[in-house]
Design a protein around this motif. Sequence first.
Motif, mmCIF file in Angstrom:
data_model
loop_
_atom_site.group_PDB
_atom_site.id
_atom_site.type_symbol
_atom_site.label_atom_id
_atom_site.label_comp_id
_atom_site.label_asym_id
_atom_site.label_seq_id
_atom_site.Cartn_x
_atom_site.Cartn_y
_atom_site.Cartn_z
ATOM 1 N N LEU A 45 24.918 -21.837 14.427
ATOM 2 C CA LEU A 45 26.014 -21.373 13.589
ATOM 3 C C LEU A 45 27.168 -20.838 14.423
ATOM 4 N N LEU A 46 26.847 -20.208 15.533
ATOM 5 C CA LEU A 46 27.877 -19.632 16.397
ATOM 6 C C LEU A 46 28.362 -20.601 17.469
ATOM 7 N N GLN A 47 27.815 -21.831 17.447
ATOM 8 C CA GLN A 47 28.219 -22.864 18.401
ATOM 9 C C GLN A 47 28.127 -22.378 19.847
#
Length: 355
Positions: A45-47
Amino acid sequence: MLDAAGAPILKPGEGTARPVLVAPAGEALLRVRGLRTYFPVRRGLLQRTIGYIKAVDGVDLDVKQGETLGLVGESGCGKSTLGRTILRLIEPTAGTIEFEGKDITKISRGRMKKVRADLQMIFQDPIGSLNPRMSIGDIVGEGLLVHGVRRRRRRENIVREVLMKVGLRPEYLNRYPHEFSGGQRQRIGIARALALNPKMIVADEPVSALDVSIQSQVLNLMVELRHEFNLTYIFVAHNLAVVAYISDRIAVMYLGKIVELAASQELYDRPLHPYTQSLLSAIPNPDPGHRRDRIKLTGDVPSPFNPPSGCHFRTRCPLARAKGTQNGICAEEEPPLKEWRTGHFAACHFAGETA
């Protein structure tokens, strides 16, 4: 000890490690040292970055004025990325790029714009590289406008002259890309690269999308232009026959590294690296009476995200299997690019024995 042609054969470990080509000072138009191009791999999600795809992984290369250097290898080996990185269409992760003795690796966009007049590119796809909404005159003349040729009539005169040089009629400048064949579109791409009178052109598989009969015409055109304008080419291709025809020297790439480099005829006659030998064995021969032993590579090409330790080629190398070194020296030590014969470099622990 000499081989059949009278060249010295060295034992494993006796080769001389030094930068590729080693052109005398002032003779090399382009010098590349330790060039790396890594692409981050992000997940979640936070890459977050979990690793890097090592497209170009430590390349040393010299290109002399007026020569054609061929870059060959399987799809995904990094040859196109190397060409684009040299032109800084892709920013390098590490290393240096020197053009005419000046380091262009970190210079600003404004200074790089001036250098780009001398560094041009011919793209692989003759359809996708041409703007369908622009006329041929505007496509070929766009570089002239960007680099200060403001008078339209002056640009049109240069475009007409360049179109004639590549075998197209001057009146074509008001037509659009969809009105031309694939071979003609690639000639337009060559004209666009030639318009600024560059010193070096990177040709990224310029004939791979063309019919065989058209390929020879485009190759002959590039050879003629090279001699007429004293051009220097970096010619990227996967067709070994095409590369042999146009290149003075050939560099073979595998998983982001150069594994062999030599003069064109030398490489074809006496390849030292097992990967080069397997590529050459796959070339079809039109003579039915000529039998060639095919060297078949097992397994798939490793991922550049997680390449093998030591020699990147060891997992598919028939020589490593024969020597029983897939988990020995080949796995533990990365072979440096050494000069095993005069001007003939190979990155293999056993290159002296393959000679």
